[in-house]
Design an enzyme around this catalytic site. Structure first.
Site, PDB file in Angstrom:
ATOM      1  N   SER A 171       0.820  -1.197   0.000  1.00  0.00           N
ATOM      2  CA  SER A 171       0.000   0.000   0.000  1.00  0.00           C
ATOM      3  C   SER A 171       0.863   1.259   0.000  1.00  0.00           C
ATOM      4  O   SER A 171       1.613   1.494  -0.931  1.00  0.00           O
ATOM      5  CB  SER A 171      -0.929  -0.049   1.215  1.00  0.00           C
ATOM      6  OG  SER A 171      -1.959   0.892   1.078  1.00  0.00           O
ATOM      7  N   LYS A 223     -22.373  15.680   7.977  1.00  0.00           N
ATOM      8  CA  LYS A 223     -21.295  15.843   8.952  1.00  0.00           C
ATOM      9  C   LYS A 223     -21.051  14.570   9.750  1.00  0.00           C
ATOM     10  O   LYS A 223     -19.921  14.286  10.140  1.00  0.00           O
ATOM     11  CB  LYS A 223     -21.621  17.004   9.910  1.00  0.00           C
ATOM     12  CG  LYS A 223     -20.494  17.359  10.866  1.00  0.00           C
ATOM     13  CD  LYS A 223     -19.255  17.799  10.104  1.00  0.00           C
ATOM     14  CE  LYS A 223     -18.124  18.170  11.051  1.00  0.00           C
ATOM     15  NZ  LYS A 223     -16.905  18.539  10.330  1.00  0.00           N
TER      16      LYS A 223
END
Length: 337
Positions: A171, A223
Site C-alpha cells: 500500500s 457531517k
C-alpha cells in the site's frame, strides 16, 4: 620557590620527630603522663599520614579532571572536523523506512524530506538506498514523500534512488517505493496492495436494543456520515466511495509514472492484491531479487555507506501514543492498505 610533596612530607616528619624529642626531654616519670604523651605522638603521626593521603587524592582528582576535559575537547574537535571519508571518498546514503506511514507515526513526511535534503547536500553522493519495510498508512504522507523523491531524481539524474524491500512494501509503502529508479526485494517479500480502504462498523441498532438514546447535534447533513451509531445514507455512501476511488486513481497514476513500461498491467495489479517478491518481479512491480547487503557490495562497493535516520526522543513515542485525538483516528481509518 619550588615545592614538592617529598619536601612537605620531610618537614612534617621532622616536626613530628621534634615534637617526639621534646616530649621525651620533658617526659614525666608518671606512667599516666607517659601514656598521654604516647597518645599525643600517635595522634600527630596519624594526622601527618592523613594529610599525605588527602594531598595524593587531591592530585589524583586534578589529573583525572584535566584528562576528562582534554578528552571532551578532543571528541568535540573530531566531530567538528569534516569527515575524511566524506571528503575523499564516494558515499551512498542509506535511509531506513520502517513502520506505519502518517502524522506522528514511524514514517512521517516532514522527517524524511529533511533526511533527503541532508543526504543530497553531500557533494560526493553516488546513490540513495531506501530500506523499505512498511504496511502502508496515510496516503497524504506517502504522496508527499513520493513527490519529494521524484523531484530529487529530476534534479540529480546521475544519482540513482533504489528501494530494497525487506518484509513488506504494501500500500503506502509501495506508493513511496514506486517513485524510485529501481526496486528490489526478497523472493518472499510481500509487495503491492495497490488499493484504498476505509474501515468502520454500523452499530446504529445497538443503542435501541440496550435502551440508550444518543444525542448528536450537527450542522451539515453529511457531517456525521462516518458516525457508527448513525445509519449511513445513500448519499454518504456514494460520496465517500467517490473519495476512495479518487485516492485510488492517484495511487495508480503514481505507480504507472514510476514504473513506466516495466509494469505489466493485469486484473490483479491494481485490485489491492499483494504479491510475493518472485511474483512482483514477473509483473514488473520490482526490478529484481536482491538484498541491501548484496546491493551495496555490487553496486556501491567503492562507496562509504552513511545512514540517515530520524532521531526521536525516547519519550516522544510515549507522548504520541497517549496524545492521539479523534481527528487523527478518523484520518487513520482512511488509509492505503
Amino acid at each position: 620557590m619550588s615545592w614538592t610533596e617529598e619536601e612537605q612530607d620531610k618537614k612534617e616528619s621532622q616536626a613530628v620527630s621534634s615534637s617526639s624529642l621534646q616530649a621525651e626531654e620533658h617526659k614525666p616519670v608518671d606512667n599516666t603522663d607517659a601514656k598521654l604523651w604516647q597518645l599525643l605522638e600517635k595522634t600527630l603521626s596519624d594526622t601527618v599520614v592523613e594529610k599525605r593521603r588527602a594531598r595524593r587524592w587531591k592530585i589524583f582528582f586534578r589529573f583525572t579532571t584535566l584528562f576528562f576535559i582534554a578528552a571532551v575537547i578532543g571528541v568535540a574537535t573530531v566531530q567538528m572536523t569534516p569527515s575524511t571519508a566524506g571528503l575523499d571518498k564516494d558515499t551512498v546514503a542509506i535511509i531506513p523506512m520502517r513502520g506505519v506511514i502518517g502524522s506522528g507515526a514511524d514514517i512521517e513526511a516532514s522527517d524524511y524530506l529533511q533526511l533527503l535534503d541532508e543526504a543530497y547536500r553531500r557533494h560526493n553522493l553516488t546513490g540513495v538506498v531506501i530500506e523499505m519495510n512498511s504496511p502502508g498508512g496515510s496516503p497524504v504522507h506517502a504522496g508527499i514523500i513520493y513527490d519529494a523523491i521524484r523531484q530529487k531524481e529530476s534534479l540529480y539524474p546521475n544519482i540513482p534512488v533504489i528501494v530494497v524491500v525487506e518484509d513488506l512494501a504494501a500500500s503506502g509503502g509501495y506508493y513511496i517505493a514506486s517513485a524510485a529508479n529501481e526496486i528490489y526485494a526478497d523472493k518472499a517479500s510481500l509487495v503491492g496492495s495497490i488499493g484504498v480502504i476505509s474501515a468502520g462498523w454500523d452499530a446504529s441498532e445497538l443503542l435501541d436494543k440496550i435502551g440508550v438514546e444518543r444525542r448528536t447535534f450537527t450542522a451539515g447533513r453529511n457531517k456525521d456520515f462516518l458516525d457508527p451509531f448513525v445509519p449511513m445514507s445513500k448519499e454518504g455512501k456514494e460520496k465517500w466511495q467517490a473519495v476512495l476511488d479518487e485516492t485510488h486513481q492517484q495511487f495508480i497514476h503514481a505507480v504507472k509514472v514510476g514504473r513506466g513500461e516495466r509494469l505489466t498491467i493485469t486484473d490483479d495489479v491494481f485490485s489491492g492484491m499483494v504479491f510475493t517478491g518472485a511474483q512482483a518481479e514477473q509483473i514488473g512491480l520490482i526490478d529484481g531479487l536482491s538484498s541491501a547487503h548484496n546491493l551495496l557490495k555490487t553496486r556501491f562497493a567503492n562507496a562509504t555507506p552513511i545512514v540517515f535516520a530520524p532521531e526521536h526522543d525516547p519519550w516522544e513515542k510515549v507522548a504520541k501514543e497517549f496524545g492521539v485525538q479523534f481527528a487523527t483516528k478518523i484520518l487513520t481509518s482512511f488509509s492505503l492498505h
